[in-house]
Design a protein around this motif. Structure first.
Motif, PDB file in Angstrom:
ATOM      1  N   SER A 466      -6.875   9.055  -3.121  1.00  0.00           N
ATOM      2  CA  SER A 466      -5.542   8.604  -2.696  1.00  0.00           C
ATOM      3  C   SER A 466      -5.724   7.548  -1.616  1.00  0.00           C
ATOM      4  CB  SER A 466      -4.724   9.783  -2.154  1.00  0.00           C
ATOM      5  OG  SER A 466      -3.472   9.337  -1.673  1.00  0.00           O
ATOM      6  N   ILE A 467      -5.306   6.330  -1.913  1.00  0.00           N
ATOM      7  CA  ILE A 467      -5.489   5.203  -0.988  1.00  0.00           C
ATOM      8  C   ILE A 467      -4.125   4.812  -0.424  1.00  0.00           C
ATOM      9  CG2 ILE A 467      -6.362   2.845  -0.757  1.00  0.00           C
ATOM     10  CD1 ILE A 467      -8.035   3.373  -3.301  1.00  0.00           C
ATOM     11  N   ASP A 468      -4.010   4.799   0.871  1.00  0.00           N
ATOM     12  CA  ASP A 468      -2.715   4.494   1.477  1.00  0.00           C
ATOM     13  C   ASP A 468      -2.934   3.958   2.889  1.00  0.00           C
ATOM     14  OD1 ASP A 468       0.113   4.373   1.766  1.00  0.00           O
ATOM     15  OD2 ASP A 468       0.305   6.173   0.519  1.00  0.00           O
ATOM     16  N   ALA A 469      -1.836   3.663   3.575  1.00  0.00           N
ATOM     17  CA  ALA A 469      -1.907   3.110   4.932  1.00  0.00           C
ATOM     18  C   ALA A 469      -2.424   4.147   5.921  1.00  0.00           C
ATOM     19  CB  ALA A 469      -0.539   2.612   5.367  1.00  0.00           C
ATOM     20  N   LYS A 470      -2.948   3.660   7.018  1.00  0.00           N
ATOM     21  CA  LYS A 470      -3.556   4.521   8.035  1.00  0.00           C
ATOM     22  C   LYS A 470      -2.545   5.507   8.603  1.00  0.00           C
ATOM     23  CE  LYS A 470      -6.166   4.168  12.375  1.00  0.00           C
ATOM     24  NZ  LYS A 470      -6.715   3.215  13.377  1.00  0.00           N
ATOM     25  N   ARG A 471      -1.289   5.072   8.763  1.00  0.00           N
ATOM     26  CA  ARG A 471      -0.282   5.919   9.400  1.00  0.00           C
ATOM     27  C   ARG A 471       0.481   6.793   8.415  1.00  0.00           C
ATOM     28  NH1 ARG A 471      -0.666   1.172  12.099  1.00  0.00           N
ATOM     29  NH2 ARG A 471      -0.670   1.225  14.383  1.00  0.00           N
ATOM     30  N   THR A 472       0.111   6.771   7.144  1.00  0.00           N
ATOM     31  CA  THR A 472       0.835   7.540   6.135  1.00  0.00           C
ATOM     32  C   THR A 472       0.730   9.037   6.411  1.00  0.00           C
ATOM     33  OG1 THR A 472       0.478   5.869   4.440  1.00  0.00           O
ATOM     34  CG2 THR A 472       1.002   8.081   3.688  1.00  0.00           C
ATOM     35  N   THR A 473       1.874   9.694   6.383  1.00  0.00           N
ATOM     36  CA  THR A 473       1.917  11.141   6.622  1.00  0.00           C
ATOM     37  C   THR A 473       1.919  11.916   5.314  1.00  0.00           C
ATOM     38  OG1 THR A 473       3.208  10.728   8.629  1.00  0.00           O
ATOM     39  CG2 THR A 473       3.175  12.981   7.792  1.00  0.00           C
ATOM     40  N   PHE A 474       2.744  11.465   4.364  1.00  0.00           N
ATOM     41  CA  PHE A 474       2.895  12.183   3.104  1.00  0.00           C
ATOM     42  C   PHE A 474       2.401  11.298   1.949  1.00  0.00           C
ATOM     43  CE2 PHE A 474       6.545  13.332   5.874  1.00  0.00           C
ATOM     44  CZ  PHE A 474       6.114  14.610   6.207  1.00  0.00           C
ATOM     45  N   ARG A 475       1.333  11.726   1.304  1.00  0.00           N
ATOM     46  CA  ARG A 475       0.773  10.951   0.191  1.00  0.00           C
ATOM     47  C   ARG A 475       1.326  11.488  -1.121  1.00  0.00           C
ATOM     48  NH1 ARG A 475      -4.423   8.016   1.485  1.00  0.00           N
ATOM     49  NH2 ARG A 475      -4.585   8.106   3.760  1.00  0.00           N
ATOM     50  N   ASP A 476       1.791  10.560  -1.968  1.00  0.00           N
ATOM     51  CA  ASP A 476       2.402  10.986  -3.235  1.00  0.00           C
ATOM     52  C   ASP A 476       1.807  10.299  -4.459  1.00  0.00           C
ATOM     53  OD1 ASP A 476       3.410   8.467  -2.806  1.00  0.00           O
ATOM     54  OD2 ASP A 476       5.519   9.048  -2.806  1.00  0.00           O
ATOM     55  N   MET A 670      -1.945  -6.872  13.541  1.00  0.00           N
ATOM     56  CA  MET A 670      -1.853  -6.685  12.098  1.00  0.00           C
ATOM     57  C   MET A 670      -1.994  -5.209  11.715  1.00  0.00           C
ATOM     58  SD  MET A 670      -1.363  -8.595   9.391  1.00  0.00           S
ATOM     59  CE  MET A 670      -2.036 -10.232   9.662  1.00  0.00           C
ATOM     60  N   ARG A 671      -1.034  -4.724  10.929  1.00  0.00           N
ATOM     61  CA  ARG A 671      -1.067  -3.352  10.435  1.00  0.00           C
ATOM     62  C   ARG A 671      -1.265  -3.355   8.929  1.00  0.00           C
ATOM     63  NH1 ARG A 671       3.669   0.091  13.367  1.00  0.00           N
ATOM     64  NH2 ARG A 671       3.466   1.159  11.369  1.00  0.00           N
ATOM     65  N   ASP A 672      -1.708  -2.215   8.387  1.00  0.00           N
ATOM     66  CA  ASP A 672      -1.994  -2.170   6.954  1.00  0.00           C
ATOM     67  C   ASP A 672      -0.817  -1.675   6.129  1.00  0.00           C
ATOM     68  OD1 ASP A 672      -1.953   0.456   7.707  1.00  0.00           O
ATOM     69  OD2 ASP A 672      -3.858   1.003   6.751  1.00  0.00           O
ATOM     70  N   ASP A 673       0.329  -1.396   6.805  1.00  0.00           N
ATOM     71  CA  ASP A 673       1.481  -0.859   6.071  1.00  0.00           C
ATOM     72  C   ASP A 673       2.636  -1.848   5.931  1.00  0.00           C
ATOM     73  OD1 ASP A 673       2.244  -0.940   8.698  1.00  0.00           O
ATOM     74  OD2 ASP A 673       2.766   1.178   8.874  1.00  0.00           O
ATOM     75  N   GLY A 674       2.410  -3.093   6.329  1.00  0.00           N
ATOM     76  CA  GLY A 674       3.454  -4.110   6.182  1.00  0.00           C
ATOM     77  C   GLY A 674       4.550  -4.042   7.203  1.00  0.00           C
ATOM     78  N   ALA A 675       4.405  -3.208   8.228  1.00  0.00           N
ATOM     79  CA  ALA A 675       5.460  -3.068   9.234  1.00  0.00           C
ATOM     80  C   ALA A 675       5.389  -4.180  10.263  1.00  0.00           C
ATOM     81  CB  ALA A 675       5.349  -1.705   9.918  1.00  0.00           C
ATOM     82  N   LYS A 676       6.542  -4.482  10.866  1.00  0.00           N
ATOM     83  CA  LYS A 676       6.666  -5.424  11.981  1.00  0.00           C
ATOM     84  C   LYS A 676       6.059  -6.795  11.664  1.00  0.00           C
ATOM     85  CE  LYS A 676       6.860  -1.809  15.485  1.00  0.00           C
ATOM     86  NZ  LYS A 676       6.322  -1.263  16.740  1.00  0.00           N
ATOM     87  N   GLY A 677       6.300  -7.262  10.445  1.00  0.00           N
ATOM     88  CA  GLY A 677       5.885  -8.609  10.075  1.00  0.00           C
ATOM     89  C   GLY A 677       4.460  -8.725   9.574  1.00  0.00           C
TER      90      GLY A 677
END
Length: 875
Positions: A466-476, A670-677
């Motif tokens: 399961s590959i997701d952003a660093k701050r992800t809480t719930f992986r689906d 720079m964040r890996d989840d696309g937040a804040k630009g």
């Protein structure tokens, strides 16, 4: 009874408002009030009712509610009882009373002190809303019983045949149409001015009637009788929208027509009670004619303008909806309208700090939210909004150790869920845990992919990631591979793997299996997801999840975190798995299917971790596993881009977003989840992006073969390469899409949704997206998220640019900079400077990703101001 329509009045020598103006200027003498109405442009709803026309069906306003009734008699006003009418038969401006039979199956006689046991009561004309042009041929008592039964059937039909969403959409559509038409300048020009009305009154022969004529004309002009088809709404108008294609005024099938008009009347009354779109416009009394002898007076004729309902102004509507929202929720009403949903959403956004920023102003708070907080006696602040949501029972207080401190020193003291919903979520999590323990025991006995457990394929022996952003809480979502040869399906040389795309199974919420009940009523969780529509992660004081986090935790994957993580604790995840067999040479999908499955704990990786493993020069099992998945996905994506223009355009937009993010943000931000630009497209990002695109493409293809409709938000269709069912923990529509797929392709969870039901879900999803995008605060996001560091960085960049121009002796008229078009409103990013701004002087529109040279026309590094205009396209 005589009801003059516009076409009939034209043949009576009608001269219209311009003629009335000319007549007034020419001192024409009007002989009667009816004469004035007929000669003006307000008589298309005029009715002349004689005693012999009774009984008649009418809609009235009594005891604060809409009522259906039958007018059975005219009665002289109490002031005229016993009086001798010297001028019997002449026009009178004294309004008579109406005796009616009220039709209501649920009427409470204790609340109606002026109504007898037969339902009869006396009303004045101001209580009369509109009169139906329906002849009554049978006995009044028999017809009253018939109409009462039809009213009950119509309400049942409205409840059974039309959903709340459908009725809401119809009323909103009518409101928008009437609001738009009511601003028509031609209609306004036809109205009489105050001066015109005064001149007409001055030329009226009857001195005692002048004030009555003046008030009548003023009210008629204000209420829109000049062109009532553009303003008025009545039961027939709503019925026409409820039953499109049916001629409501057709005399054939009177019973069906009556039932439809009654359904329209009921929906209109319900909307007036629960919402604030329309206000009642009562019928306007014109004149009457009385007959009398020495003992008694009677009403021979009434002339009036039949009323209806008119759209209210947006500001009035917002205030009314806010007041009703407060009243309903404080009273713990079970009713929850679309307006309530909108207000609650806006309150939640304010409560979680959407308007926080240096330029925060209470005037930015929407009118309905401001009115709600004011009526509750609370401040127009995030804290006030939090308290409001607790007061109306939508949020609940947090425990002391749960309180969160957000931006600007504001504390989040409350959970964005009601206490009842949190209790339900906790019970749900407990039951899911108990079931998981049973599944683990069953899976440990059979490590075989062909074994079915709980109607699911056991895939727990296969590796998943399961590959997701660093701050992800719930992986689906998770990815895996399966040897084609183990399935018994045909293997094509050179293609030995089936790609597995696992999505968290949310059927417990959307389509619970009766044979595997959790003994928890989850309907409140589903309703919560429907109301919220989608999760939001862009609010300063914390996220607004689709459902309570406790429930999301129970539905999300239990994972092994980190590259080296190995948990000794067993776990089983319930999934909906899409398997795809891709030709790795051509990228074409050879075979595909959907199945309910069980998987073990996926290896949880961040985008950065996955990218580093893929780029590593030291191969291992994990890197080879990821490379095989990437190869299969890349083969499909390459072929897909060749044949799909929408996919190519999306790919270009993503590339431009990445360039803009790199130009406007430094590495630390720079964040890996696309937040804040921020926006990244590492190999890990692209792998997941391609997998979810493939999921949407294949699932639509499979559903299309079954001819089953697909629920999807507007602008997210197959022609745009939109995803489908990939984020059920974040988007309500994805949960419904998964339910539809399971029903159609796995024969699970009940019958598929109908096309109408899919359309309603799609409308909900689209409305959710729009209500987020259309909030005032969303439009000011670029201003509100600006923090001191961004301003400081901008000034530093401008100082460097000014220094560059100065050190190279660049003349003011030669100061050019390379820039990249964002594709939005001719905005560009100054390359190497990272500032986004408007480019002036562009003929037409700059396309996404176009490189241009811009001339700097204004530069003040101290104030942080820069302006540019288009120079030319870059080579």
């Amino acid at each position: 009874m005589e009801r003059k329509r516009a076409s009939e009045v034209l043949h009576m020598g009608k001269i219209g408002t311009e003629g009335v103006k000319q007549a007034a200027l020419g001192n024409k003498q009007f002989l009667s009030v009816v004469d004035v109405v007929r000669e003006s442009n307000i008589d298309s709803r005029m009715m002349q009712i004689h005693e012999s026309d009774l009984p008649l069906v009418a809609e009235i306003h009594a005891q604060g509610s809409w009522r259906l009734c039958i007018i059975i008699a005219f009665k002289p006003p109490n002031s005229m009882k016993g009086q001798l009418f010297v001028e019997s038969g002449t026009e009178s401006i004294v309004p008579p009373l109406l005796e009616v039979v009220v039709l209501d199956p649920d009427i409470d006689h204790n609340k109606f002190s002026n109504i007898d046991k037969e339902g009869r009561m006396t009303i004045d004309i101001a209580q009369l809303t509109s009169i139906w042009n329906e002849p009554i041929e049978q006995n009044i008592d028999d017809y009253a019983k018939y109409l009462l039964n039809e009213l009950v059937d119509a309400r049942l039909s409205l409840r059974n045949d039309f959903s709340v969403i459908h009725g809401e959409n119809i009323m909103q559509s009518i409101y928008e149409q009437k609001t738009r038409l009511s601003t028509n300048k031609d209609m306004q020009q036809k109205s009489l001015s105050k001066k015109d009305i005064s001149r007409i009154v001055d030329t009226f022969m009857e001195e005692k009637s002048k004030n009555h004529v003046q008030q009548l004309l003023k009210k008629a002009m204000k209420d829109g009788y000049v062109n009532p088809s553009q303003r008025f709404v009545d039961s027939a108008v709503v019925a026409s929208e409820l039953y499109p294609g049916k001629n409501i005024l057709d005399n054939s099938g009177i019973s069906q027509r009556t039932k439809r008009i009654l359904a329209g009347a009921s929906l209109l009354a319900l909307d007036a009670e629960l919402g604030g779109r329309f206000k009642r416009s009562p019928s306007i009394f014109i004149s009457a004619r009385y007959q009398s002898n020495e003992e008694v007076a009677r009403v021979a004729e009434i002339n009036l303008l039949s009323g209806g309902w008119m759209p209210v102004d947006e500001s009035v509507r917002a205030g009314m909806e806010a007041r009703k929202f407060v009243a309903r929720n404080i009273a713990d009403s079970k009713i929850f309208t679309a307006a309530d949903e909108r207000i609650m959403h806006r309150l939640e956004c304010l409560a979680l700090g959407e308007l926080l920023g240096a330029k925060y102003d209470t005037r930015d708070v929407e009118l309905d939210v401001r009115e709600t907080l004011t009526r509750l006696g609370l401040d127009l602040t995030p804290e006030g909004a939090q308290q409001a949501l607790v007061k109306v029972g939508k949020w609940s207080p947090m425990q002391k150790d749960e309180i969160i401190q957000g931006q600007k020193g504001i504390y989040q003291n409350y959970s964005p869920w009601s206490s009842e919903l949190l209790t339900c979520a906790k019970e749900f999590r407990l039951k899911v845990k108990e079931r998981c323990d049973l599944l683990i025991a069953q899976c440990s006995k059979t490590r075989n992919g062909n074994v079915m457990i709980e109607g699911r394929v056991d895939l727990t022996s296969l590796p998943t990631v399961s590959i997701d952003a660093k701050r992800t809480t719930f992986r689906d979502d998770a990815l895996g591979l399966r040897r084609r040869s183990t399935t018994g399906r045909k293997v094509i040389k050179g293609n030995k793997w089936e790609l597995l795309i696992h999505i968290a199974d949310v059927s417990d919420i959307y389509s619970p299996d009766p044979s595997h009940k959790l003994e928890v009523d989850v309907s409140s969780l589903k309703k919560a997801a429907e109301v919220r529509g989608m999760s939001r992660y862009d609010l300063p004081l914390g996220p607004l999840h689709l459902m309570p986090p406790i429930a999301l935790e129970a539905l999300a994957f239990c994972v092994n975190r980190g590259v080296q993580a190995q948990s000794t604790e067993n776990s089983v995840n319930r999934c909906v798995t899409l398997w795809v067999y891709v030709d790795e040479k051509t990228g074409k999908v050879i075979d595909a299917g959907l199945q309910r499955s069980l998987i073990g704990k996926p290896r949880a990786l961040t985008f950065d971790e996955a990218s580093k493993i893929l780029s590593s020069n030291e191969p291992n099992q994990l890197s080879m596993f990821l490379s095989a998945i990437e190869q299969s996905l890349s083969a499909w994506k390459s072929g897909y881009l060749e044949v799909n223009e929408a996919a190519r355009m999306r790919e270009k937009r993503m590339s431009v977003r990445e360039l803009i993010a790199k130009d406007t943000m430094d590495g630390k931000q720079m964040r890996d989840d696309g937040a804040k630009g921020s926006f990244q497209r590492t190999r890990g990002h692209k792998m997941v992006d391609n997998a979810l695109d493939l999921h949407g493409y294949v699932l639509r293809m499979l559903l299309k073969k079954t001819q089953i409709p697909v629920p999807q938000a507007s602008g997210n269709g197959v022609d745009r390469g939109g995803r489908l069912g990939t984020a059920p923990l974040r988007r309500y529509i994805d949960g419904v899409a998964q339910r539809q797929a399971l029903s159609a392709l796995c024969s699970y969870g009940g019958p598929p949704l109908t096309r109408q039901e899919c359309n309603e879900v799609s409308t909900l999803a689209t409305d959710t997206i729009n209500k987020v995008n259309n909030l005032k605060s969303s439009k000011k996001a670029s201003e509100l998220v600006a923090v001191d560091n961004d301003i400081k960085r901008k000034k530093n960049s401008l100082r460097a640019l000014a220094s560059h121009f100065a050190s190279n002796n660049v003349e003011d008229n030669e100061r050019t900079v390379s820039a990249l078009s964002t594709g939005y409103n001719n905005q560009v990013v100054l390359s190497g400077i990272g500032i986004v701004l408007q480019c002036k002087g562009v003929k037409g529109t700059l396309k996404t990703g176009q490189r241009v040279l811009v001339k700097v026309t204004k530069l003040d590094e101290k104030l942080g101001v820069i302006e540019v205009e288009f120079s030319r396209f870059s080579d």
